[in-house]
Design an enzyme around this catalytic site. Structure first.
Site, PDB file in Angstrom:
ATOM      1  N   GLY A 161       0.859  -1.138  -0.189  1.00  0.00           N
ATOM      2  CA  GLY A 161       0.113   0.209   0.031  1.00  0.00           C
ATOM      3  C   GLY A 161       0.889   1.271  -0.129  1.00  0.00           C
ATOM      4  N   MET A 172       2.522   5.086   1.383  1.00  0.00           N
ATOM      5  CA  MET A 172       2.909   5.462   2.986  1.00  0.00           C
ATOM      6  C   MET A 172       1.812   5.837   3.611  1.00  0.00           C
ATOM      7  SD  MET A 172       6.399   7.763   2.278  1.00  0.00           S
ATOM      8  CE  MET A 172       6.641   8.076   3.784  1.00  0.00           C
ATOM      9  N   SER A 175      -0.113   3.958   5.241  1.00  0.00           N
ATOM     10  CA  SER A 175      -1.389   2.907   5.174  1.00  0.00           C
ATOM     11  C   SER A 175      -1.490   1.864   6.289  1.00  0.00           C
ATOM     12  CB  SER A 175      -1.324   2.226   3.730  1.00  0.00           C
ATOM     13  OG  SER A 175      -0.507   1.409   3.488  1.00  0.00           O
ATOM     14  N   LYS A 188       1.158  -0.160   6.988  1.00  0.00           N
ATOM     15  CA  LYS A 188       1.938  -1.471   6.628  1.00  0.00           C
ATOM     16  C   LYS A 188       2.849  -1.845   7.966  1.00  0.00           C
ATOM     17  CE  LYS A 188       3.885   0.400   3.218  1.00  0.00           C
ATOM     18  NZ  LYS A 188       3.524   1.635   3.246  1.00  0.00           N
ATOM     19  N   GLU A 219      10.120  -2.671   4.070  1.00  0.00           N
ATOM     20  CA  GLU A 219      10.726  -1.953   3.141  1.00  0.00           C
ATOM     21  C   GLU A 219      11.087  -2.622   2.018  1.00  0.00           C
ATOM     22  OE1 GLU A 219       9.934   1.265   3.254  1.00  0.00           O
ATOM     23  OE2 GLU A 219       9.996   1.820   5.465  1.00  0.00           O
ATOM     24  N   GLN A 231      10.451  -2.984  -1.176  1.00  0.00           N
ATOM     25  CA  GLN A 231      10.402  -2.006  -2.370  1.00  0.00           C
ATOM     26  C   GLN A 231      11.981  -1.709  -2.864  1.00  0.00           C
ATOM     27  OE1 GLN A 231       9.160  -0.624   0.173  1.00  0.00           O
ATOM     28  NE2 GLN A 231      10.048   1.378   0.624  1.00  0.00           N
ATOM     29  N   CYS A 247      -6.662   9.976   2.303  1.00  0.00           N
ATOM     30  CA  CYS A 247      -6.314  11.119   1.723  1.00  0.00           C
ATOM     31  C   CYS A 247      -6.263  12.471   2.342  1.00  0.00           C
ATOM     32  CB  CYS A 247      -7.253  11.341   0.386  1.00  0.00           C
ATOM     33  SG  CYS A 247      -6.988  12.837  -0.474  1.00  0.00           S
ATOM     34  N   CYS A 284      -8.889  14.999   1.078  1.00  0.00           N
ATOM     35  CA  CYS A 284     -10.346  14.835   1.054  1.00  0.00           C
ATOM     36  C   CYS A 284     -10.860  14.005   2.156  1.00  0.00           C
ATOM     37  CB  CYS A 284     -11.005  14.564  -0.175  1.00  0.00           C
ATOM     38  SG  CYS A 284     -10.669  12.916  -0.778  1.00  0.00           S
ATOM     39  N   CYS A 343      -5.711  10.199  -2.582  1.00  0.00           N
ATOM     40  CA  CYS A 343      -6.599   9.568  -3.293  1.00  0.00           C
ATOM     41  C   CYS A 343      -6.087   9.682  -4.766  1.00  0.00           C
ATOM     42  CB  CYS A 343      -8.178   9.617  -2.979  1.00  0.00           C
ATOM     43  SG  CYS A 343      -8.531  11.096  -3.606  1.00  0.00           S
TER      44      CYS A 343
HETATM   45  P1  ADP Z   1       3.311   2.593   6.699  1.00  0.00           P
HETATM   46  O1  ADP Z   1       4.208   1.588   7.132  1.00  0.00           O
HETATM   47  O2  ADP Z   1       2.246   2.213   5.674  1.00  0.00           O
HETATM   48  O3  ADP Z   1       3.988   3.816   6.043  1.00  0.00           O
HETATM   49  P2  ADP Z   1       2.786   3.083   9.483  1.00  0.00           P
HETATM   50  O4  ADP Z   1       2.297   1.754  10.139  1.00  0.00           O
HETATM   51  O5  ADP Z   1       4.032   3.355   9.346  1.00  0.00           O
HETATM   52  O6  ADP Z   1       2.211   3.045   8.039  1.00  0.00           O
HETATM   53  O7  ADP Z   1       1.890   4.165  10.086  1.00  0.00           O
HETATM   54  C1  ADP Z   1       0.340   3.944  10.021  1.00  0.00           C
HETATM   55  C2  ADP Z   1      -0.069   5.238  11.005  1.00  0.00           C
HETATM   56  O8  ADP Z   1       0.310   6.613  10.427  1.00  0.00           O
HETATM   57  C3  ADP Z   1      -1.460   5.177  11.190  1.00  0.00           C
HETATM   58  O9  ADP Z   1      -1.995   4.462  12.186  1.00  0.00           O
HETATM   59  C4  ADP Z   1      -1.734   6.763  11.610  1.00  0.00           C
HETATM   60  O10 ADP Z   1      -1.531   6.948  13.013  1.00  0.00           O
HETATM   61  C5  ADP Z   1      -0.433   7.613  10.913  1.00  0.00           C
HETATM   62  N1  ADP Z   1      -0.990   8.370   9.797  1.00  0.00           N
HETATM   63  C6  ADP Z   1      -0.458   9.571   9.492  1.00  0.00           C
HETATM   64  N2  ADP Z   1      -1.140   9.978   8.124  1.00  0.00           N
HETATM   65  C7  ADP Z   1      -2.066   9.242   7.897  1.00  0.00           C
HETATM   66  C8  ADP Z   1      -2.865   8.955   6.760  1.00  0.00           C
HETATM   67  N3  ADP Z   1      -2.809   9.981   5.885  1.00  0.00           N
HETATM   68  N4  ADP Z   1      -3.574   8.214   6.493  1.00  0.00           N
HETATM   69  C9  ADP Z   1      -3.515   7.060   7.668  1.00  0.00           C
HETATM   70  N5  ADP Z   1      -2.816   7.182   8.631  1.00  0.00           N
HETATM   71  C10 ADP Z   1      -1.958   8.090   9.070  1.00  0.00           C
END
Ligand code: ADP
Length: 200
Positions: free
Chosen positions: A16, A18, A20, A22, A90, A92, A146, A149, A178
């Site tokens: 997914g 950043m 999201s 992961k 990470e 990718q 997003c 929005c 989005c």
């Molecule tokens: P990833 O590894 O996919 O980058 P992380 O697991 O590190 O994601 O972080 C997810 C956390 O980031 C969410 O639980 C939330 O606290 C925070 N967050 C900050 N911005 C957003 C966003 N735009 N959408 C969803 N979560 C976000």
């Protein structure tokens, strides 16, 4: 996602954009495996020192200790025969060798969990992720929110003019967008990037 355990190993992908979740999802699965007393080894790409060079760290500050590597083939030497679960974050950033490495580990009977960005800042498939997703038994696609929005977000918007595919960083450089609000870089920026890459 329901995982049906058999005698052989398998590969799970968490992908997914950043933010999201992961890393959070990866850490959750690893903590549950540790509670079940499974032998776990965790790896991440060496140059992602987002918060801590030797840990998987989420944007919400959850973390688990891991080993930083830059060549994915090192995993084969570092994984103990007794290890039951191998996690790679990470993904990718690694070469396509990650496909054969994860296949080998799964063929040895191990559970392999891999997390990574599926799309880069141009909205194109990122590194080995497409092939890895084909090799995997289970693929979980996560969406962020997003920042324009509030809808579900599948894209990572880069907010700076920098042109390299890989900039390791967080909130001040990237945000989730989005389909409607994602603005991929212009042809001009992409041409500049290709020229810079050609010049080394
Ligand atoms: P990833 O590894 O996919 O980058 P992380 O697991 O590190 O994601 O972080 C997810 C956390 O980031 C969410 O639980 C939330 O606290 C925070 N967050 C900050 N911005 C957003 C966003 N735009 N959408 C969803 N979560 C976000």
């Amino acid at each position: 996602m329901q995982i049906i355990h058999g005698k052989s190993g398998w590969i799970e992908i968490i992908c997914g954009p950043m933010f999201s979740g992961k890393s959070e999802e990866l850490i959750k699965r690893l903590r549950r495996a540790q509670i079940a007393k499974r032998r776990v080894q965790i790896f991440k790409h060496g140059f992602d020192a987002r918060y801590d060079a030797t840990s998987i760290v989420s944007h919400s500050q959850m973390s688990l200790p891991g080993v930083a590597i830059s060549d994915i083939n090192e995993v084969l030497d570092l994984v103990d025969d007794r290890t039951e679960l191998v996690a790679i974050d990470e993904a990718q950033f690694f070469s396509e060798d990650i496909v054969s490495v994860t296949n080998k580990l799964a063929n040895q009977g191990k559970r392999v969990i891999v997390a990574g960005l599926d799309l880069d800042y141009q909205g194109n498939p990122f590194g080995p992720m497409p092939k890895l997703m084909c090799a995997a038994e289970y693929v979980s696609k996560q969406l962020a929110i997003c920042m324009s929005c509030g809808d579900p977000a599948n894209f990572t918007q880069r907010l700076t003019a920098a042109t390299e595919q890989v900039i390791v960083g967080a909130a001040e450089i990237y945000e989730a967008r989005c389909r409607q609000h994602f603005e991929p870089p212009t042809e001009e920026i992409i041409k500049k990037e290709n020229k810079e890459q050609a010049n080394g």
